[in-house]
Design a protein around this motif. Sequence first.
Motif, mmCIF file in Angstrom:
data_model
loop_
_atom_site.group_PDB
_atom_site.id
_atom_site.type_symbol
_atom_site.label_atom_id
_atom_site.label_comp_id
_atom_site.label_asym_id
_atom_site.label_seq_id
_atom_site.Cartn_x
_atom_site.Cartn_y
_atom_site.Cartn_z
ATOM 1 N N MET A 53 0.855 -1.187 0.000
ATOM 2 C CA MET A 53 0.000 0.000 0.000
ATOM 3 C C MET A 53 0.891 1.237 0.000
ATOM 4 S SD MET A 53 -3.048 0.816 2.657
ATOM 5 C CE MET A 53 -3.985 2.311 2.545
ATOM 6 N N PHE A 54 1.682 1.370 -1.074
ATOM 7 C CA PHE A 54 2.590 2.503 -1.186
ATOM 8 C C PHE A 54 1.802 3.756 -1.539
ATOM 9 C CE2 PHE A 54 6.698 -0.010 -2.318
ATOM 10 C CZ PHE A 54 6.651 -0.621 -1.092
ATOM 11 N N GLY A 60 4.886 6.105 -5.941
ATOM 12 C CA GLY A 60 4.444 4.928 -5.215
ATOM 13 C C GLY A 60 4.199 3.741 -6.124
ATOM 14 N N GLU A 61 3.597 3.986 -7.279
ATOM 15 C CA GLU A 61 3.374 2.898 -8.242
ATOM 16 C C GLU A 61 4.705 2.325 -8.722
ATOM 17 O OE1 GLU A 61 -0.088 2.981 -11.104
ATOM 18 O OE2 GLU A 61 0.288 5.128 -10.769
ATOM 19 N N ASN A 62 5.662 3.200 -9.017
ATOM 20 C CA ASN A 62 6.983 2.725 -9.445
ATOM 21 C C ASN A 62 7.665 1.931 -8.335
ATOM 22 O OD1 ASN A 62 6.641 3.925 -11.942
ATOM 23 N ND2 ASN A 62 7.731 5.792 -11.365
ATOM 24 N N GLY A 63 7.551 2.409 -7.103
ATOM 25 C CA GLY A 63 8.120 1.687 -5.971
ATOM 26 C C GLY A 63 7.464 0.342 -5.768
ATOM 27 N N THR A 80 -2.473 -3.834 -2.556
ATOM 28 C CA THR A 80 -3.629 -3.432 -1.756
ATOM 29 C C THR A 80 -4.451 -2.326 -2.393
ATOM 30 O OG1 THR A 80 -2.400 -4.080 0.207
ATOM 31 C CG2 THR A 80 -4.315 -2.681 0.548
ATOM 32 N N TRP A 81 -3.798 -1.392 -3.066
ATOM 33 C CA TRP A 81 -4.538 -0.314 -3.730
ATOM 34 C C TRP A 81 -3.721 0.231 -4.887
ATOM 35 C CZ3 TRP A 81 -4.889 4.940 -0.727
ATOM 36 C CH2 TRP A 81 -3.614 5.404 -0.417
ATOM 37 N N SER A 82 -4.402 0.903 -5.804
ATOM 38 C CA SER A 82 -3.762 1.596 -6.917
ATOM 39 C C SER A 82 -4.663 2.773 -7.287
ATOM 40 C CB SER A 82 -3.590 0.660 -8.119
ATOM 41 O OG SER A 82 -4.817 0.507 -8.806
ATOM 42 N N LYS A 91 -6.816 8.060 -5.624
ATOM 43 C CA LYS A 91 -5.732 8.465 -6.514
ATOM 44 C C LYS A 91 -4.974 9.650 -5.908
ATOM 45 C CE LYS A 91 -4.708 9.798 -11.215
ATOM 46 N NZ LYS A 91 -5.248 10.009 -12.557
ATOM 47 N N ASN A 92 -3.654 9.560 -5.961
ATOM 48 C CA ASN A 92 -2.738 10.590 -5.442
ATOM 49 C C ASN A 92 -2.815 10.769 -3.931
ATOM 50 O OD1 ASN A 92 -1.486 11.258 -7.907
ATOM 51 N ND2 ASN A 92 -3.299 12.430 -8.483
#
Length: 109
Positions: A53-54, A60-63, A80-82, A91-92
């Motif tokens: 859940m970055f 965060g998506e890249n990580g 967990t989420w995107s 989002k964001n």
Amino acid sequence: MLFSLRSNNKHHSATQIIYRRDVTVTCSNVITREQASRISNQAREIGVPVGVMFDNDTEGENGARASIPLLAEFGPVQYTWSPLMFDGEFKNRQPESMTFSDLKTILNI
């Protein structure tokens, strides 16, 4: 229960772990191999997968893309989420901005 694991490397942010009955969630933008191992070991001890859940932004998506394979070397892992999940509602957003109600929605508790 919520607590932080801190990396000795100043370039890595704190990694938060959120425990619940069926998932352990890590929140950050990046994790180290040592953190991945520790998080996975803790999740394995209580019999749950690690959820990622970055931060819900590009960094965060890249990580998450980099960390999920690393975590998978040590045990089960789930995203967990995107930005696209939950109709884009989060989002964001950053994990630390989540209210208890948000977390209940995301973690389905």
